[in-house]
Design a protein around this motif. Sequence first.
Motif, PDB file in Angstrom:
ATOM      1  N   GLU A 157       2.137   1.820  -3.544  1.00 29.49           N
ATOM      2  CA  GLU A 157       1.071   2.327  -4.413  1.00 29.49           C
ATOM      3  C   GLU A 157       0.828   3.814  -4.195  1.00 29.49           C
ATOM      4  O   GLU A 157       0.588   4.551  -5.142  1.00 29.49           O
ATOM      5  CB  GLU A 157      -0.232   1.567  -4.158  1.00 29.49           C
ATOM      6  CG  GLU A 157      -0.248   0.176  -4.727  1.00 29.49           C
ATOM      7  CD  GLU A 157      -1.557  -0.531  -4.451  1.00 29.49           C
ATOM      8  OE1 GLU A 157      -2.609   0.149  -4.387  1.00 29.49           O
ATOM      9  OE2 GLU A 157      -1.533  -1.757  -4.286  1.00 29.49           O
ATOM     10  N   GLU A 158       0.888   4.261  -2.942  1.00 29.28           N
ATOM     11  CA  GLU A 158       0.582   5.654  -2.630  1.00 29.28           C
ATOM     12  C   GLU A 158       1.737   6.603  -2.919  1.00 29.28           C
ATOM     13  O   GLU A 158       1.517   7.761  -3.239  1.00 29.28           O
ATOM     14  CB  GLU A 158       0.185   5.778  -1.158  1.00 29.28           C
ATOM     15  CG  GLU A 158      -1.126   5.098  -0.833  1.00 29.28           C
ATOM     16  CD  GLU A 158      -1.432   5.122   0.655  1.00 29.28           C
ATOM     17  OE1 GLU A 158      -0.623   5.681   1.428  1.00 29.28           O
ATOM     18  OE2 GLU A 158      -2.482   4.585   1.035  1.00 29.28           O
ATOM     19  N   GLN A 181       0.831  -1.200   0.000  1.00 32.17           N
ATOM     20  CA  GLN A 181       0.000   0.000   0.000  1.00 32.17           C
ATOM     21  C   GLN A 181       0.870   1.256   0.000  1.00 32.17           C
ATOM     22  O   GLN A 181       0.571   2.227  -0.691  1.00 32.17           O
ATOM     23  CB  GLN A 181      -0.918   0.001   1.220  1.00 32.17           C
ATOM     24  CG  GLN A 181      -1.849   1.187   1.287  1.00 32.17           C
ATOM     25  CD  GLN A 181      -2.726   1.165   2.532  1.00 32.17           C
ATOM     26  OE1 GLN A 181      -2.728   0.197   3.289  1.00 32.17           O
ATOM     27  NE2 GLN A 181      -3.454   2.223   2.736  1.00 32.17           N
TER      28      GLN A 181
END
Length: 98
Positions: free
Chosen positions: A55-56, A52
């Motif tokens: 991805e960010e 995550q």
Amino acid sequence: MAKVKKELTPAQKRAKKAAKEERKRKYEWVFISGKQVRIKRPPTVDGIPVDQFIEENADPVWLHQNELWELIPVEDSTFDLDPPSELDVMEDENEIPF
């Protein structure tokens, strides 16, 4: 004769407590097949799972270098997946090429 339990020194107590905290940080308890087992915790960055976080925060160049092409954002203006409508085709035919 009963054995007398020897008390730990303050330094030994601190070491034992630090070791316990380290194990809590590295491992977690889960149930597998009805039994409680200790497994390694998944890696995190600032408390967020690594996938995550990538991805960010990753930029497209880094994603490309690390072969994570499925995470590269695709802009709508780059690819036109819809076929042109009849009005678009008629406007193109009426234009005079230079």
